[in-house]
Design a protein around this motif. Structure first.
Motif, PDB file in Angstrom:
ATOM      1  N   LEU A   1      46.544  29.790  40.702  1.00  0.00           N
ATOM      2  CA  LEU A   1      46.415  29.727  42.153  1.00  0.00           C
ATOM      3  C   LEU A   1      45.007  29.337  42.583  1.00  0.00           C
ATOM      4  CD1 LEU A   1      48.500  32.929  42.937  1.00  0.00           C
ATOM      5  CD2 LEU A   1      49.174  30.574  43.441  1.00  0.00           C
ATOM      6  N   THR A   2      44.012  29.737  41.807  1.00  0.00           N
ATOM      7  CA  THR A   2      42.633  29.339  42.111  1.00  0.00           C
ATOM      8  C   THR A   2      42.505  27.824  42.044  1.00  0.00           C
ATOM      9  OG1 THR A   2      41.715  31.427  41.299  1.00  0.00           O
ATOM     10  CG2 THR A   2      40.227  29.540  41.392  1.00  0.00           C
ATOM     11  N   THR A   3      43.146  27.215  41.041  1.00  0.00           N
ATOM     12  CA  THR A   3      43.133  25.758  40.933  1.00  0.00           C
ATOM     13  C   THR A   3      43.839  25.124  42.128  1.00  0.00           C
ATOM     14  OG1 THR A   3      43.118  25.904  38.519  1.00  0.00           O
ATOM     15  CG2 THR A   3      43.789  23.807  39.476  1.00  0.00           C
TER      16      THR A   3
ATOM     17  N   ARG B   1      40.338  23.835  47.384  1.00  0.00           N
ATOM     18  CA  ARG B   1      39.844  23.176  48.590  1.00  0.00           C
ATOM     19  C   ARG B   1      40.158  23.968  49.857  1.00  0.00           C
ATOM     20  NH1 ARG B   1      41.688  17.178  49.415  1.00  0.00           N
ATOM     21  NH2 ARG B   1      41.044  17.822  51.483  1.00  0.00           N
ATOM     22  N   SER B   2      40.644  25.189  49.706  1.00  0.00           N
ATOM     23  CA  SER B   2      41.067  25.984  50.856  1.00  0.00           C
ATOM     24  C   SER B   2      40.423  27.370  50.815  1.00  0.00           C
ATOM     25  CB  SER B   2      42.597  26.118  50.881  1.00  0.00           C
ATOM     26  OG  SER B   2      43.008  26.942  51.945  1.00  0.00           O
ATOM     27  N   PRO B   3      39.271  27.534  51.455  1.00  0.00           N
ATOM     28  CA  PRO B   3      38.601  28.850  51.442  1.00  0.00           C
ATOM     29  C   PRO B   3      39.481  29.985  51.947  1.00  0.00           C
ATOM     30  CG  PRO B   3      37.127  27.166  52.325  1.00  0.00           C
ATOM     31  CD  PRO B   3      38.476  26.524  52.180  1.00  0.00           C
ATOM     32  N   LEU B   4      40.293  29.725  52.973  1.00  0.00           N
ATOM     33  CA  LEU B   4      41.155  30.778  53.513  1.00  0.00           C
ATOM     34  C   LEU B   4      42.185  31.232  52.487  1.00  0.00           C
ATOM     35  CD1 LEU B   4      41.784  29.442  57.142  1.00  0.00           C
ATOM     36  CD2 LEU B   4      40.388  31.404  56.483  1.00  0.00           C
ATOM     37  N   ASP B   5      42.756  30.290  51.737  1.00  0.00           N
ATOM     38  CA  ASP B   5      43.727  30.666  50.712  1.00  0.00           C
ATOM     39  C   ASP B   5      43.043  31.343  49.529  1.00  0.00           C
ATOM     40  OD1 ASP B   5      46.253  29.800  51.803  1.00  0.00           O
ATOM     41  OD2 ASP B   5      45.518  27.762  51.597  1.00  0.00           O
ATOM     42  N   MET B   6      41.826  30.920  49.212  1.00  0.00           N
ATOM     43  CA  MET B   6      41.087  31.577  48.133  1.00  0.00           C
ATOM     44  C   MET B   6      40.858  33.053  48.459  1.00  0.00           C
ATOM     45  SD  MET B   6      40.355  29.540  45.542  1.00  0.00           S
ATOM     46  CE  MET B   6      38.783  29.896  44.782  1.00  0.00           C
ATOM     47  N   GLU B   7      40.640  33.354  49.735  1.00  0.00           N
ATOM     48  CA  GLU B   7      40.429  34.745  50.133  1.00  0.00           C
ATOM     49  C   GLU B   7      41.663  35.600  49.852  1.00  0.00           C
ATOM     50  OE1 GLU B   7      39.251  34.915  54.200  1.00  0.00           O
ATOM     51  OE2 GLU B   7      37.397  33.773  53.898  1.00  0.00           O
TER      52      GLU B   7
ATOM     53  N   PRO C   1      45.084  42.325  46.614  1.00  0.00           N
ATOM     54  CA  PRO C   1      46.100  42.592  45.575  1.00  0.00           C
ATOM     55  C   PRO C   1      47.524  42.412  46.067  1.00  0.00           C
ATOM     56  CG  PRO C   1      44.400  44.307  45.584  1.00  0.00           C
ATOM     57  CD  PRO C   1      44.173  43.463  46.806  1.00  0.00           C
ATOM     58  N   VAL C   2      47.781  42.753  47.325  1.00  0.00           N
ATOM     59  CA  VAL C   2      49.141  42.630  47.854  1.00  0.00           C
ATOM     60  C   VAL C   2      49.543  41.162  47.964  1.00  0.00           C
ATOM     61  CG1 VAL C   2      50.636  43.085  49.841  1.00  0.00           C
ATOM     62  CG2 VAL C   2      48.986  44.817  49.091  1.00  0.00           C
ATOM     63  N   LEU C   3      48.651  40.338  48.530  1.00  0.00           N
ATOM     64  CA  LEU C   3      48.953  38.914  48.672  1.00  0.00           C
ATOM     65  C   LEU C   3      49.027  38.226  47.315  1.00  0.00           C
ATOM     66  CD1 LEU C   3      46.766  37.985  51.768  1.00  0.00           C
ATOM     67  CD2 LEU C   3      49.227  38.347  51.678  1.00  0.00           C
ATOM     68  N   LEU C   4      48.143  38.602  46.393  1.00  0.00           N
ATOM     69  CA  LEU C   4      48.175  38.009  45.049  1.00  0.00           C
ATOM     70  C   LEU C   4      49.495  38.340  44.355  1.00  0.00           C
ATOM     71  CD1 LEU C   4      46.835  36.496  42.720  1.00  0.00           C
ATOM     72  CD2 LEU C   4      45.744  38.644  42.047  1.00  0.00           C
ATOM     73  N   LYS C   5      49.973  39.555  44.520  1.00  0.00           N
ATOM     74  CA  LYS C   5      51.230  39.972  43.887  1.00  0.00           C
ATOM     75  C   LYS C   5      52.400  39.128  44.399  1.00  0.00           C
ATOM     76  CE  LYS C   5      54.115  44.122  43.228  1.00  0.00           C
ATOM     77  NZ  LYS C   5      55.317  43.725  43.969  1.00  0.00           N
ATOM     78  N   VAL C   6      52.471  38.956  45.719  1.00  0.00           N
ATOM     79  CA  VAL C   6      53.576  38.189  46.302  1.00  0.00           C
ATOM     80  C   VAL C   6      53.529  36.733  45.838  1.00  0.00           C
ATOM     81  CG1 VAL C   6      54.503  37.281  48.462  1.00  0.00           C
ATOM     82  CG2 VAL C   6      53.835  39.674  48.308  1.00  0.00           C
ATOM     83  N   GLN C   7      52.320  36.148  45.813  1.00  0.00           N
ATOM     84  CA  GLN C   7      52.191  34.758  45.371  1.00  0.00           C
ATOM     85  C   GLN C   7      52.521  34.615  43.887  1.00  0.00           C
ATOM     86  OE1 GLN C   7      48.681  32.586  47.260  1.00  0.00           O
ATOM     87  NE2 GLN C   7      48.167  34.716  47.722  1.00  0.00           N
TER      88      GLN C   7
ATOM     89  N   ALA D   1      46.122  29.032  56.569  1.00  0.00           N
ATOM     90  CA  ALA D   1      46.255  27.883  55.667  1.00  0.00           C
ATOM     91  C   ALA D   1      47.626  27.942  54.995  1.00  0.00           C
ATOM     92  CB  ALA D   1      45.105  27.863  54.672  1.00  0.00           C
ATOM     93  N   LEU D   2      47.688  27.628  53.702  1.00  0.00           N
ATOM     94  CA  LEU D   2      48.980  27.511  53.031  1.00  0.00           C
ATOM     95  C   LEU D   2      49.759  28.821  53.008  1.00  0.00           C
ATOM     96  CD1 LEU D   2      47.977  25.275  49.977  1.00  0.00           C
ATOM     97  CD2 LEU D   2      49.164  24.575  52.056  1.00  0.00           C
ATOM     98  N   ASN D   3      49.060  29.957  53.084  1.00  0.00           N
ATOM     99  CA  ASN D   3      49.728  31.258  53.038  1.00  0.00           C
ATOM    100  C   ASN D   3      50.095  31.778  54.417  1.00  0.00           C
ATOM    101  OD1 ASN D   3      49.882  32.459  50.169  1.00  0.00           O
ATOM    102  ND2 ASN D   3      47.888  31.459  50.240  1.00  0.00           N
TER     103      ASN D   3
END
Length: 585
Positions: free
Chosen positions: A471-473, A477-483, A488-494, A566-568
């Protein structure tokens, strides 16, 4: 394997030849093809070379992949490239073999040095000779170890009674390698200092374990990684483009969280943890530790003709149903906060998994994928007895959503599009896209065998690196998505969405990607029911201008742009999404 090595050698030779005969700034299609292929064959031996392969694959398509300009000589393979398919399968098998050898401990050679405490003469075993590039016997000063490690060995040699020490050392040959050094004074050999060396790969997975163990932030973890690479504070500041004062402050935080007085103690503590982790049984997976399995909570199944099955999820506990068509990589999984808002709006999602995603059976063939998606959705609607249907379609699920909406006809009550993709234009759209999405779009559209190779090479690599690395890759180009990756909750869902996309391998990605890249304008035109289109203001895949142009002459479409997302968008703008859903339903 010898035959494979010969192929790799031949390819490397061909690549070297193409590099030598370049006479102009842009290589021909043939040269770029072999550069890509040669880079792909490097990945099984060294997974870090995947990024080099991806660059070569992008260069295969684009003259200037910063601007997204497709090279004029790229061939359009609307079918399959059988030769490339064969290479992709061979590379996949090589990667599987490399992973098997690694998990069996084949790369954990154990180098042992015996140092005379009286004379300083050193002998060593074959792995030690291989690691250090040194012939034995030799003098202690001849060993290519860093000054601090040599000093620790000498200190141990001067002492009679000393506890075993684990330190971080560097073997400074042509390639500087970090090693764990276990320094001991064997009781049955009083004149001997024994040094056992084991290579340390400070991989993203290991750094993630250290971060979790000490409770470090992402920035602190990156600073720690600099220290483990034996960089100075100044060098870490330069590497991270931060001020020296910032690095000093983060270093103090690391000391406080680890309970150490000096950074050298932190380094030794990390080395000890890594050493203990490497003592796990050989059967322990040499991966990120993630189990890439699609969740089954809230999942149901519907039998389909031909022995197929359709997996679908129910999310939320309201009374009013909404058919949810998930994105390309984002599956039918939601944050607790989103589900709470969904229920508060008296809604629940009925979310089918498309053929080959998650636990849904694949379509019978590549040619009937689109038809199967629509038929599955309509069958589910009928099974649940829904006379009127509201739709919510997400990202890359938009083409499928409009196909389903068109097939529903008068049964469509309303529709919400969340961050949807649009019919793809080779010329107008690529420049706005992030590099990974641009590559996926072009490869899927013009050379599906290249896409299949990229997936065959890349997915095993990222199974080892972990979903966060993937997901980092994607979001670079998207600082908001990198955040979102720090939540942990958003990372888990993604992560669950990614598992859902690759549960049954790479073929579904190619089939689904081709259906998204096909021209679905007629389906868009065929929907007369009103719909709202939520657009993220900072989307790095589809520009606001392109969506505005698409919807300009459609009186039944309402566009709402949400800045600061952004994408999320689906996960980060739950309130806005649920409010728009209430209006649509």
């Amino acid at each position: 394997m010898n035959g494979t090595l010969a192929v790799i050698g031949k390819l490397s030779s061909m690549v070297a030849t193409t590099q030598a005969v370049r006479s102009r700034s842009h290589m021909s299609h043939t040269h770029r093809y072999f550069e890509m292929l040669g880079a792909a064959y490097d990945v099984p031996a060294e997974s870090d070379r995947f990024d080099v392969f991806l660059d070569a694959a992008m260069a295969y398509f684009f003259e200037d992949h910063t601007a997204g300009q497709l090279a004029e000589d790229v061939p359009r393979h609307f079918g399959e490239d059988s030769l490339l398919e064969a290479h992709a399968e061979r590379i996949r098998l090589l990667i599987e073999e490399a992973s098997r050898l690694e998990s069996a401990g084949a790369d954990r050679f154990h180098a042992v040095l015996d140092v005379s405490a009286r004379t300083g003469q050193v002998t060593g075993n074959a792995p030690a000779a291989q690691l250090t590039g040194q012939s034995f016997p030799c003098r202690l000063d001849d060993l290519p170890l860093n000054v601090e490690a040599l000093a620790e060995i000498r200190r141990t040699a001067r002492m009679v009674h000393v506890q075993d020490r684990v330190i971080l050392a560097k073997v400074e040959t042509d390639q500087v390698r970090a090693c764990l050094a276990l320094i001991q004074r064997p009781k049955d050999a009083p004149d001997l200092v024994q040094v056992s060396l084991s290579h340390v790969d400070w991989s993203p997975e290991l750094m993630a374990r250290l971060r979790e163990a000490f409770g470090l932030t992402q920035s602190e973890t990156q600073v720690l990684e600099g220290y483990l690479g034996q960089l100075s504070q100044k060098e870490i500041a330069q590497q991270r483009a931060r001020s020296l004062e910032t690095i000093k402050g983060q270093s103090k935080s690391i000391l406080r969280k680890t309970g150490c007085a000096r950074m050298s103690d932190v380094v030794q503590l990390c080395a000890s943890i890594a050493f203990l982790m490497r003592q796990l049984p050989d059967g322990a997976p040499a991966t990120s530790g993630e189990t890439w399995a699609t969740p089954v909570r809230g999942m149901y199944e519907l039998a389909r003709p031909g022995g197929r099955r359709l997996a679908w999820y129910q999310a939320g506990s309201g009374q009013r149903p909404v058919l949810f068509i998930h994105g390309y990589m984002q599956g039918p999984f939601f944050t607790p906060g989103f589900l709470s808002r969904l229920t508060r709006s008296d809604l629940y999602f009925v979310a089918p998994s498309r053929p080959g995603f998650g636990h849904s059976s694949p379509s019978r063939g590549r040619g009937d994928y689109v038809r199967t998606v629509v038929e599955d959705a309509l069958a589910l609607v009928d099974e649940l007895g829904l006379e009127m249907v509201s739709l919510c379609v997400h990202h890359g699920g938009a083409p499928h959503g409009f196909r389903i909406a068109r097939a529903l006809g008068d049964r469509l009550a309303g529709m919400l599009v969340v961050g949807g993709t649009i019919p793809f234009d080779d010329v107008a759209h690529p420049a706005h896209m992030n590099p990974q999405t641009r590559f996926a779009a072009m490869a899927t559209r013009h050379a599906p065998s290249v896409m299949r190779m990229a997936l065959s090479v890349g997915l095993p690599v990222y199974r080892r690196r972990g979903t966060k690395a993937f997901l980092t890759t994607q979001f670079q180009r998207s600082p908001l998505d990198m955040e979102t990756l720090e939540d942990p909750v958003l990372l888990k869902v993604q992560s669950e969405g990614l598992y859902h996309a690759v549960e049954q391998g790479t073929e579904t990605w190619v089939r689904d990607g081709r259906s998204v890249m096909a021209d679905w304008t007629d389906d868009l035109d065929g929907v007369s029911a009103p719909y709202t289109w939520l657009k993220a203001g900072d989307d790095t895949v589809v520009s606001t201008e392109h969506v505005e142009a698409l919807l300009a002459d459609r009186p039944n479409a309402t566009l709402k742009v949400l800045p600061g997302h952004a994408l999320n968008l689906l996960h980060t703008a739950a309130r806005d999404v649920c409010a728009a859903l209430e209006e649509s339903v």
